[in-house]
Design a protein around this motif. Structure first.
Motif, PDB file in Angstrom:
ATOM      1  N   ALA A   1      44.835  79.162  79.562  1.00  0.00           N
ATOM      2  CA  ALA A   1      44.760  77.520  79.157  1.00  0.00           C
ATOM      3  C   ALA A   1      44.789  76.766  79.199  1.00  0.00           C
ATOM      4  O   ALA A   1      45.129  76.579  80.721  1.00  0.00           O
ATOM      5  CB  ALA A   1      46.713  78.554  77.920  1.00  0.00           C
ATOM      6  N   GLU A   2      45.285  75.555  79.173  1.00  0.00           N
ATOM      7  CA  GLU A   2      45.533  74.307  79.852  1.00  0.00           C
ATOM      8  C   GLU A   2      46.877  74.674  80.451  1.00  0.00           C
ATOM      9  O   GLU A   2      47.123  73.693  81.544  1.00  0.00           O
ATOM     10  CB  GLU A   2      44.886  73.411  78.540  1.00  0.00           C
ATOM     11  CG  GLU A   2      43.283  73.204  78.484  1.00  0.00           C
ATOM     12  CD  GLU A   2      43.011  71.785  77.421  1.00  0.00           C
ATOM     13  OE1 GLU A   2      43.832  71.531  77.353  1.00  0.00           O
ATOM     14  OE2 GLU A   2      42.627  72.385  76.801  1.00  0.00           O
ATOM     15  N   VAL A   3      47.819  74.122  79.383  1.00  0.00           N
ATOM     16  CA  VAL A   3      49.308  74.687  80.202  1.00  0.00           C
ATOM     17  C   VAL A   3      49.972  75.810  79.682  1.00  0.00           C
ATOM     18  O   VAL A   3      49.896  76.247  78.576  1.00  0.00           O
ATOM     19  CB  VAL A   3      49.316  72.899  79.656  1.00  0.00           C
ATOM     20  CG1 VAL A   3      49.673  73.096  78.432  1.00  0.00           C
ATOM     21  CG2 VAL A   3      50.910  72.856  80.142  1.00  0.00           C
ATOM     22  N   ILE A   4      51.217  75.694  80.772  1.00  0.00           N
ATOM     23  CA  ILE A   4      51.992  77.299  80.384  1.00  0.00           C
ATOM     24  C   ILE A   4      53.383  76.651  80.042  1.00  0.00           C
ATOM     25  O   ILE A   4      53.811  75.529  81.147  1.00  0.00           O
ATOM     26  CB  ILE A   4      51.929  78.226  80.918  1.00  0.00           C
ATOM     27  CG1 ILE A   4      51.047  78.918  81.456  1.00  0.00           C
ATOM     28  CG2 ILE A   4      53.644  79.190  81.079  1.00  0.00           C
ATOM     29  CD1 ILE A   4      51.026  79.471  83.104  1.00  0.00           C
ATOM     30  N   VAL A   5      54.149  76.134  78.930  1.00  0.00           N
ATOM     31  CA  VAL A   5      55.312  75.949  78.523  1.00  0.00           C
ATOM     32  C   VAL A   5      56.193  76.436  78.122  1.00  0.00           C
ATOM     33  O   VAL A   5      55.989  77.769  77.290  1.00  0.00           O
ATOM     34  CB  VAL A   5      55.086  74.689  76.974  1.00  0.00           C
ATOM     35  CG1 VAL A   5      56.888  74.542  76.914  1.00  0.00           C
ATOM     36  CG2 VAL A   5      54.126  74.194  77.076  1.00  0.00           C
ATOM     37  N   ILE A   6      56.930  77.025  79.124  1.00  0.00           N
ATOM     38  CA  ILE A   6      58.620  77.591  79.206  1.00  0.00           C
ATOM     39  C   ILE A   6      59.836  76.978  78.582  1.00  0.00           C
ATOM     40  O   ILE A   6      59.961  76.089  78.864  1.00  0.00           O
ATOM     41  CB  ILE A   6      58.883  78.285  80.695  1.00  0.00           C
ATOM     42  CG1 ILE A   6      57.350  79.163  80.884  1.00  0.00           C
ATOM     43  CG2 ILE A   6      60.159  79.236  80.248  1.00  0.00           C
ATOM     44  CD1 ILE A   6      57.058  79.995  80.147  1.00  0.00           C
ATOM     45  N   CYS A   7      60.106  77.211  77.788  1.00  0.00           N
ATOM     46  CA  CYS A   7      61.249  76.671  76.241  1.00  0.00           C
ATOM     47  C   CYS A   7      62.179  77.870  77.207  1.00  0.00           C
ATOM     48  O   CYS A   7      63.013  79.399  76.520  1.00  0.00           O
ATOM     49  CB  CYS A   7      60.742  77.130  75.135  1.00  0.00           C
ATOM     50  SG  CYS A   7      59.731  76.397  74.569  1.00  0.00           S
ATOM     51  N   GLY A   8      62.831  77.460  78.089  1.00  0.00           N
ATOM     52  CA  GLY A   8      64.091  77.944  79.041  1.00  0.00           C
ATOM     53  C   GLY A   8      65.739  78.299  78.521  1.00  0.00           C
ATOM     54  O   GLY A   8      66.011  77.134  77.794  1.00  0.00           O
ATOM     55  N   SER A   9      66.291  78.599  79.894  1.00  0.00           N
ATOM     56  CA  SER A   9      67.526  77.990  79.761  1.00  0.00           C
ATOM     57  C   SER A   9      68.122  78.130  80.655  1.00  0.00           C
ATOM     58  O   SER A   9      67.496  78.071  81.458  1.00  0.00           O
ATOM     59  CB  SER A   9      68.400  78.884  79.375  1.00  0.00           C
ATOM     60  OG  SER A   9      68.227  80.409  79.371  1.00  0.00           O
ATOM     61  N   HIS A  10      69.547  78.748  81.382  1.00  0.00           N
ATOM     62  CA  HIS A  10      70.101  79.239  82.351  1.00  0.00           C
ATOM     63  C   HIS A  10      69.571  80.287  83.003  1.00  0.00           C
ATOM     64  O   HIS A  10      69.668  80.773  83.949  1.00  0.00           O
ATOM     65  CB  HIS A  10      71.605  78.938  82.875  1.00  0.00           C
ATOM     66  CG  HIS A  10      71.625  77.523  82.062  1.00  0.00           C
ATOM     67  ND1 HIS A  10      72.487  76.682  83.289  1.00  0.00           N
ATOM     68  CD2 HIS A  10      72.017  76.745  80.953  1.00  0.00           C
ATOM     69  CE1 HIS A  10      72.404  75.520  82.662  1.00  0.00           C
ATOM     70  NE2 HIS A  10      72.466  75.092  81.388  1.00  0.00           N
ATOM     71  N   ASP A  11      68.734  81.226  81.930  1.00  0.00           N
ATOM     72  CA  ASP A  11      68.700  82.733  82.468  1.00  0.00           C
ATOM     73  C   ASP A  11      67.114  82.747  82.819  1.00  0.00           C
ATOM     74  O   ASP A  11      65.925  81.455  82.836  1.00  0.00           O
ATOM     75  CB  ASP A  11      67.409  83.413  81.408  1.00  0.00           C
ATOM     76  CG  ASP A  11      67.362  84.775  81.698  1.00  0.00           C
ATOM     77  OD1 ASP A  11      67.431  85.154  82.998  1.00  0.00           O
ATOM     78  OD2 ASP A  11      67.587  85.286  80.686  1.00  0.00           O
ATOM     79  N   ALA A  12      67.696  82.773  84.579  1.00  0.00           N
ATOM     80  CA  ALA A  12      65.940  82.606  86.323  1.00  0.00           C
ATOM     81  C   ALA A  12      64.952  82.796  84.957  1.00  0.00           C
ATOM     82  O   ALA A  12      63.786  82.675  85.665  1.00  0.00           O
ATOM     83  CB  ALA A  12      67.065  83.029  87.115  1.00  0.00           C
TER      84      ALA A  12
END
Length: 68
Positions: free
Chosen positions: A26-37
């Motif tokens: 893909a053109e970009v990786i988007v990670i919708c995260g939290s405090h979970d490393a």
């Protein structure tokens, strides 16, 4: 917004993203995260393995970390 409403909306978003599609570059990786490393680690792994030239990390707290 009540905790139950947030949980319902989060599940809807999760189900949408879990379409079972084959991964492709893909053109970009988007990670919708939290405090979970682990979410950041997964995004970094994808980035380092060449799945996309850019990595965007977003988020602050996950549902399990929210207080009423």
């Amino acid at each position: 917004m009540k905790k139950a409403e947030v949980k319902q909306l989060a599940k809807k978003l999760w189900d949408y993203h879990r379409l079972g599609q084959k991964m492709e570059k893909a053109e970009v990786i988007v990670i919708c995260g939290s405090h979970d490393a682990r979410t950041a680690e997964w995004g970094a792994k994808l980035f380092l393995n060449g799945w996309a030239p850019f990595l965007v990390l977003s988020g602050k707290r996950g549902l399990s970390e929210m207080t009423s």
